[in-house]
Scaffold this motif. Structure first.
Motif, mmCIF file in Angstrom:
data_model
loop_
_atom_site.group_PDB
_atom_site.id
_atom_site.type_symbol
_atom_site.label_atom_id
_atom_site.label_comp_id
_atom_site.label_asym_id
_atom_site.label_seq_id
_atom_site.Cartn_x
_atom_site.Cartn_y
_atom_site.Cartn_z
ATOM 1 N N GLN A 281 16.234 35.204 35.867
ATOM 2 C CA GLN A 281 17.400 34.713 34.758
ATOM 3 C C GLN A 281 16.850 34.594 33.320
ATOM 4 N N GLU A 282 15.777 33.882 33.140
ATOM 5 C CA GLU A 282 14.992 33.694 31.837
ATOM 6 C C GLU A 282 14.960 34.889 31.102
ATOM 7 N N LEU A 283 14.276 35.848 31.982
ATOM 8 C CA LEU A 283 13.716 36.928 31.292
ATOM 9 C C LEU A 283 15.079 38.103 31.276
ATOM 10 N N GLY A 284 16.187 37.617 31.498
ATOM 11 C CA GLY A 284 17.516 38.634 31.292
ATOM 12 C C GLY A 284 17.408 39.362 32.363
ATOM 13 N N LEU A 285 17.042 39.081 33.561
ATOM 14 C CA LEU A 285 17.222 40.166 34.711
ATOM 15 C C LEU A 285 18.312 39.666 35.601
ATOM 16 N N ASP A 286 19.066 40.450 36.149
ATOM 17 C CA ASP A 286 20.397 40.249 36.997
ATOM 18 C C ASP A 286 19.777 40.256 38.423
ATOM 19 N N VAL A 287 20.150 39.401 39.461
ATOM 20 C CA VAL A 287 19.858 39.409 40.591
ATOM 21 C C VAL A 287 21.204 39.494 41.444
ATOM 22 N N PRO A 288 21.310 40.515 42.129
ATOM 23 C CA PRO A 288 20.332 41.522 42.667
ATOM 24 C C PRO A 288 20.439 42.691 42.024
ATOM 25 N N ALA A 289 21.062 43.227 40.873
ATOM 26 C CA ALA A 289 21.336 44.380 40.095
ATOM 27 C C ALA A 289 19.770 44.812 39.748
ATOM 28 N N ASP A 290 19.204 43.887 38.853
ATOM 29 C CA ASP A 290 17.750 44.255 38.505
ATOM 30 C C ASP A 290 16.424 43.885 39.445
ATOM 31 N N LEU A 291 16.923 43.073 40.248
ATOM 32 C CA LEU A 291 15.709 42.517 41.017
ATOM 33 C C LEU A 291 16.348 41.820 42.342
ATOM 34 N N SER A 292 15.807 42.229 43.313
ATOM 35 C CA SER A 292 16.346 41.821 44.764
ATOM 36 C C SER A 292 15.079 40.693 44.957
ATOM 37 N N LEU A 293 15.855 39.501 45.663
ATOM 38 C CA LEU A 293 14.769 38.415 45.982
ATOM 39 C C LEU A 293 15.132 38.281 47.676
ATOM 40 N N VAL A 294 14.155 37.777 48.390
ATOM 41 C CA VAL A 294 14.072 37.320 49.637
ATOM 42 C C VAL A 294 13.370 36.159 50.074
ATOM 43 N N ARG A 305 26.082 28.223 47.112
ATOM 44 C CA ARG A 305 26.801 29.287 47.017
ATOM 45 C C ARG A 305 26.251 30.058 45.648
ATOM 46 N N HIS A 306 25.857 29.356 44.691
ATOM 47 C CA HIS A 306 25.435 30.076 43.590
ATOM 48 C C HIS A 306 24.004 30.648 43.432
ATOM 49 N N LEU A 307 23.306 30.317 44.657
ATOM 50 C CA LEU A 307 22.041 30.981 44.941
ATOM 51 C C LEU A 307 22.166 31.851 45.616
ATOM 52 N N TRP A 308 22.694 31.807 47.101
ATOM 53 C CA TRP A 308 23.113 32.618 48.272
ATOM 54 C C TRP A 308 22.047 33.613 48.412
ATOM 55 N N LEU A 309 20.778 33.076 48.758
ATOM 56 C CA LEU A 309 19.606 33.640 48.963
ATOM 57 C C LEU A 309 19.604 34.634 50.342
ATOM 58 N N ASN A 310 18.997 35.774 50.312
ATOM 59 C CA ASN A 310 18.761 36.187 51.607
ATOM 60 C C ASN A 310 17.454 35.416 51.947
ATOM 61 N N SER A 311 17.353 34.985 53.497
ATOM 62 C CA SER A 311 16.217 34.417 53.832
ATOM 63 C C SER A 311 15.891 34.583 55.283
ATOM 64 N N VAL A 312 14.655 34.303 55.736
ATOM 65 C CA VAL A 312 14.367 34.742 56.935
ATOM 66 C C VAL A 312 14.434 33.334 57.729
ATOM 67 N N ILE A 349 21.209 37.910 55.920
ATOM 68 C CA ILE A 349 21.611 38.501 54.621
ATOM 69 C C ILE A 349 22.776 37.821 53.827
ATOM 70 N N ARG A 350 22.566 37.540 52.505
ATOM 71 C CA ARG A 350 23.465 37.036 51.722
ATOM 72 C C ARG A 350 23.799 37.967 50.517
ATOM 73 N N GLY A 351 23.402 37.390 49.290
ATOM 74 C CA GLY A 351 23.654 38.208 48.249
ATOM 75 C C GLY A 351 22.569 38.371 47.126
ATOM 76 N N SER A 352 21.466 38.326 47.531
ATOM 77 C CA SER A 352 20.178 38.084 46.642
ATOM 78 C C SER A 352 19.396 39.661 46.580
ATOM 79 N N THR A 353 20.104 40.832 47.464
ATOM 80 C CA THR A 353 19.313 41.952 47.504
ATOM 81 C C THR A 353 20.305 43.059 47.453
ATOM 82 N N ALA A 354 20.007 44.080 46.887
ATOM 83 C CA ALA A 354 20.561 45.435 46.649
ATOM 84 C C ALA A 354 19.693 46.364 46.442
#
Length: 358
Positions: A281-294, A305-312, A349-354
């Protein structure tokens, strides 16, 4: 009606049997007198012995209730040679993963009349380095070591004297010490293959420490290698903290790196994944549009809710519950061979990957 000023212990001056006088608590002798039984029979009732008739058991329970009697736990421990406590040594209580392991652990221990005494290896370095003496002084009935410890030299010593179980880690392997852990290598492959299935070809891993960190890294590397992506994959070291995840992500995502940034990142745990999210976010990247996180561990952080990370989901509650079961069994049969149980992970699966942008 005229009110009497005579004391509550009785008009004849004799105190009601076993009643506290404001200075001394009610005693087992008072309970016995009130119930009309012997002290030994009261002891049998307190121990849950089946050798007491229902009528006498009820009389004792009624007397205990009326007098407000509370058994002396220390005295009972001396007689039974047990304290009904279990030592639990954690590496760092700040990690929310531990909370869910402890919940699973306590759910079964409590049902068997055992209480947990906890020590944090980060806060109390003596507990982390010399826990054998610490818990032996407390005369616990067993020990559960949760997570990765900075120093395990004393574990072999304590395991010779106390029933011991390791939860959430895969080492050290010791005789008569059971291990219950997540299948970390398999979980890492699930996370990495999810990113690959979405179409990501430049994938990075923020690694952790200890054997758990090594296994998760191994799973990541096996997945990218199996799909022919090893040349473009990157591993950045971290320490399992939010700050460590943030710094690792800055190194991975900073344009000054001189290479194409990854489009997908698999982090060692949820805490470091939150750090990576902050860096993006500090580097101006949108998650998950620009970067997917798991992330990994599926702690409450991933479910905010405002994080909503995919996680194992490493089934931390189940790890704790199984560790408690192993400890109870080992307390009954201390010489049985050591067991090693792996709990199967699942990807949430939540909302941090695309899919990556074309």
């Amino acid at each position: 009606m005229e009110r009497s000023n005579e004391p509550a212990e009785g008009r004849g001056g004799g105190r009601v049997a076993g009643q506290a006088d404001g200075r001394r608590p009610p005693t087992i002798r008072g309970v016995a007198e009130r119930a009309g039984v012997s002290k030994s029979l009261v002891s049998l009732v307190l121990q849950g012995s089946p050798r007491v008739s229902d009528a006498k058991r009820q009389a004792v329970l009624d007397a205990i209730e009326e007098l407000g009697y509370r058994p002396n736990a220390a005295a009972r421990s001396l007689v039974a040679r047990r304290t009904h406590t279990v030592g639990v040594l954690l590496n760092d209580m700040r990690n929310p993963w531990f909370v869910e392991v402890l919940d699973g652990l306590n759910s079964l221990l409590e049902a068997h009349g055992l209480r947990m005494l906890m020590a944090d290896g980060r806060l109390d370095r003596r507990a982390g380095q010399d826990f054998a003496r610490t818990f032996q002084e407390l005369r616990v009935d067993g020990l559960v070591v949760v997570g990765t410890l900075p120093d395990t030299d004393g574990l072999a010593e304590v395991a010779e004297r106390l029933p011991t179980v390791i939860a959430g880690n895969h080492e050290p392997r010791l005789p008569h010490v059971d291990i219950v852990a997540n299948d970390d290598e398999r979980g890492a492959r699930l996370a990495t293959e999810h990113l690959i299935a979405l179409g990501h070809r430049r994938i990075a891993h923020i690694a952790g420490q200890g054997l758990v960190g090594e296994l998760r890294r191994r799973g990541f590397e096996a997945a990218v290698r199996a799909h022919g992506l090893a040349a473009s994959a990157v591993v950045e070291s971290g320490d399992g903290t939010e700050e460590g995840g943030y710094r690792a992500a800055v190194r991975l995502l900073n344009p000054s790196r001189g290479t194409e940034r990854p489009t997908g990142v698999f982090a060692f745990n949820d805490i470091s994944c939150v750090g990576a999210l902050s860096a993006a976010q500090e580097l101006g990247l949108d998650v998950p549009a620009d970067l997917s996180l798991v992330g990994y561990d599926n702690t409450y952080l991933a479910r905010i809710r405002h994080l909503w990370l995919n996680s194992v989901n490493n089934a931390s509650h189940e790890v704790g519950r199984r560790a408690a079961r192993c400890l109870l069994d080992r307390m009954e049969r201390p010489d049985t061979p050591a067991g090693h149980q792996l709990v199967a992970p699942e990807l949430e699966i939540r909302g941090s990957t695309a899919p990556p942008k074309p």
